[in-house]
Structures are given as C-alpha cells and as structure tokens.
Write a protein that holds these residues in place. Sequence first.
Motif, mmCIF file in Angstrom:
data_model
loop_
_atom_site.group_PDB
_atom_site.id
_atom_site.type_symbol
_atom_site.label_atom_id
_atom_site.label_comp_id
_atom_site.label_asym_id
_atom_site.label_seq_id
_atom_site.Cartn_x
_atom_site.Cartn_y
_atom_site.Cartn_z
ATOM 1 N N VAL A 8 -61.518 -14.780 2.972
ATOM 2 C CA VAL A 8 -60.535 -15.754 3.454
ATOM 3 C C VAL A 8 -59.851 -15.170 4.679
ATOM 4 O O VAL A 8 -59.340 -14.043 4.636
ATOM 5 N N LEU A 9 -59.849 -15.918 5.774
ATOM 6 C CA LEU A 9 -59.187 -15.500 7.002
ATOM 7 C C LEU A 9 -57.867 -16.247 7.152
ATOM 8 O O LEU A 9 -57.762 -17.420 6.790
ATOM 9 N N GLU A 10 -56.878 -15.566 7.702
ATOM 10 C CA GLU A 10 -55.563 -16.173 7.880
ATOM 11 C C GLU A 10 -55.144 -16.132 9.342
ATOM 12 O O GLU A 10 -55.350 -15.130 10.027
ATOM 13 N N ALA A 43 -50.152 -16.893 -2.747
ATOM 14 C CA ALA A 43 -48.957 -16.296 -3.353
ATOM 15 C C ALA A 43 -48.058 -15.674 -2.288
ATOM 16 O O ALA A 43 -46.826 -15.815 -2.323
ATOM 17 N N ARG A 44 -48.674 -14.992 -1.351
ATOM 18 C CA ARG A 44 -47.877 -14.342 -0.299
ATOM 19 C C ARG A 44 -47.234 -15.374 0.622
ATOM 20 O O ARG A 44 -46.068 -15.249 1.000
ATOM 21 N N LEU A 45 -47.990 -16.414 0.990
ATOM 22 C CA LEU A 45 -47.434 -17.447 1.869
ATOM 23 C C LEU A 45 -46.309 -18.213 1.182
ATOM 24 O O LEU A 45 -45.340 -18.617 1.833
ATOM 25 N N ALA A 53 -45.814 -25.101 6.540
ATOM 26 C CA ALA A 53 -46.976 -25.962 6.291
ATOM 27 C C ALA A 53 -48.218 -25.091 6.302
ATOM 28 O O ALA A 53 -48.239 -24.010 6.896
ATOM 29 N N LEU A 54 -49.262 -25.584 5.627
ATOM 30 C CA LEU A 54 -50.507 -24.825 5.498
ATOM 31 C C LEU A 54 -51.699 -25.734 5.771
ATOM 32 O O LEU A 54 -51.741 -26.873 5.299
ATOM 33 N N VAL A 55 -52.679 -25.219 6.519
ATOM 34 C CA VAL A 55 -53.972 -25.872 6.718
ATOM 35 C C VAL A 55 -55.021 -25.047 5.990
ATOM 36 O O VAL A 55 -55.094 -23.831 6.169
#
Length: 269
Positions: A8-10, A43-45, A53-55
């Motif tokens: 998973v990339l952030e 969890a961290r976000l 907001a998250l995509v």
Amino acid sequence: MTPDNDPVLEERHGEVAVLRLNLPQRLNPLAQPLQQALRAHLARLADDRSVRALVLTGVGKGFCVGADLGSMQAPPAGQSLGEQTAATMEALSNRLIEDLRQMPFPVLSAVNGPCAGAGVGLALAADVVLVARSAYFYLPFMPRLGIVPDLGCTWFLERLLGRSRAVALSLLGERLSGEQAAQWGLAWACVDDAALGEQALALAQRLARLPAHAAREIRSVYEHAAHHSLNEQMRYEAERQRELIDRPEFAEGVQAFLAKREPAFAPRS
C-alpha cells in the motif's frame, strides 16, 4: 521493504490522503500482507488530525480483484479450508471494511479498473464512489466458485441497487460497466480514465472542507433510515438537530450564509 514494494502506497495532498493498493501485476488482490498494511495505514490516518478526507485507489490497470485465491494454503490439521477462511475474515478482512466505515472523515474510492469479488465490498465501503469509464464491477462468487458474495457486498448492493439487481448480478456473474454502475446508482459518477485521478482529488478536497463530523453523522442518519419508519426517522433527525444546531459549525454556516461567503469549518480536534 522498499516503497515500490510496499503493498500500500500513501500520498498526501494537503488535508487529503491517498492510499494506493500496490500489487499491480496481479490487479491488486487482497493478499493478507496488503490487508494488514491497509489496516495499519487507516489506523494511523484516523489518528492524524491533519487529515480530513481519504482517496482509496489502485496502482496500475485494476482497482482490486478480490481474494488472493492463488495464495490459499492448506489449513492446519483439524481445521477445514472453510473454517480457516472464515477465521481470517473475522480477524482481518471484515475488520478492514469496518475500519473504512468508521473513519472519522469522508472516504472516496476511485475505481480505476476491474473491481471484482471482495474488491467490490472494499470499493463500496467508501462514502463516495467514482469510477473510470474502463472500470467494471464483477461478482464471480456463486457462478464461478459456488460461494456467496462477502466483505459486505450483499449489504451494500441490496441497499444501493435493490434486491432484484443485486441478486441477478450475484447469480449471473455479468460485468457491470462503470457507466452502467453510475446509471444504476452504485457510483457517484463515471469519468474518463485520464481524468479519474484529478477528479477524485478534486472531490476529496471538497469533502475535506466539510464539518469535521460530517462523515460519521451522514453515515449514521442513513443507516438509521434503513431500519426505521418515516415517523421514527423524523424523530431521530430532530434529535440530531437538537445537538448539531448548538455546535459551532452551524453558527459558522449561518454567518457564512448571511455574509454570502463559503463557510470555513474548523479542522478535526
């Protein structure tokens, strides 16, 4: 593990976080390391007060093709494969969907290609679904494997499409195109492939400007509506207004309306 090999990339774009499923050679199956990494990121976000907001999207040509069937191993002695799979779902996969539904800010899934099997539940767990024109939804569970849709697919599909269409998709295993998904109400919109990333980020930035409690309140009010009569729902709405109108967000909204400006809501506290 190098960043390129992370499952998973952030990325961060101001108040918007972007998580990308990163097993592109296999169209991003839900391998256990990917699920574990995604839960850790979520969890961290959730604890990061600067995120509003998250995509969620995929690297490469696919969003997520569901279970990693190729990695299923023989269970330990005394346990069947079904028992092992159910235990993994309870301990990991189902909790991933719960994590998404409990994020303290809006979540947008940008479906950039094939979305199949349990990947459908992952995409639909978001508050807003945006699909690329080349994307499609596919439920191979029963017609190909003799099992029922999982990771919340049945819960989401019945509510979004109605039972008739949800059952037919589950039995027939036909691909539902991105355009048809938007027409049927499974997605907010269908956009050209080249525009998906830009439009997803633009929508997420709009979501980031909402009141900090927006996602949780809107999820709750519609889930309540699904199980109550009209009169019961109106009473619930009145109870929520009793609390929400006394919050500073309402005062800011009224002031912005009177001043003919956009409201500026406080960040998460």
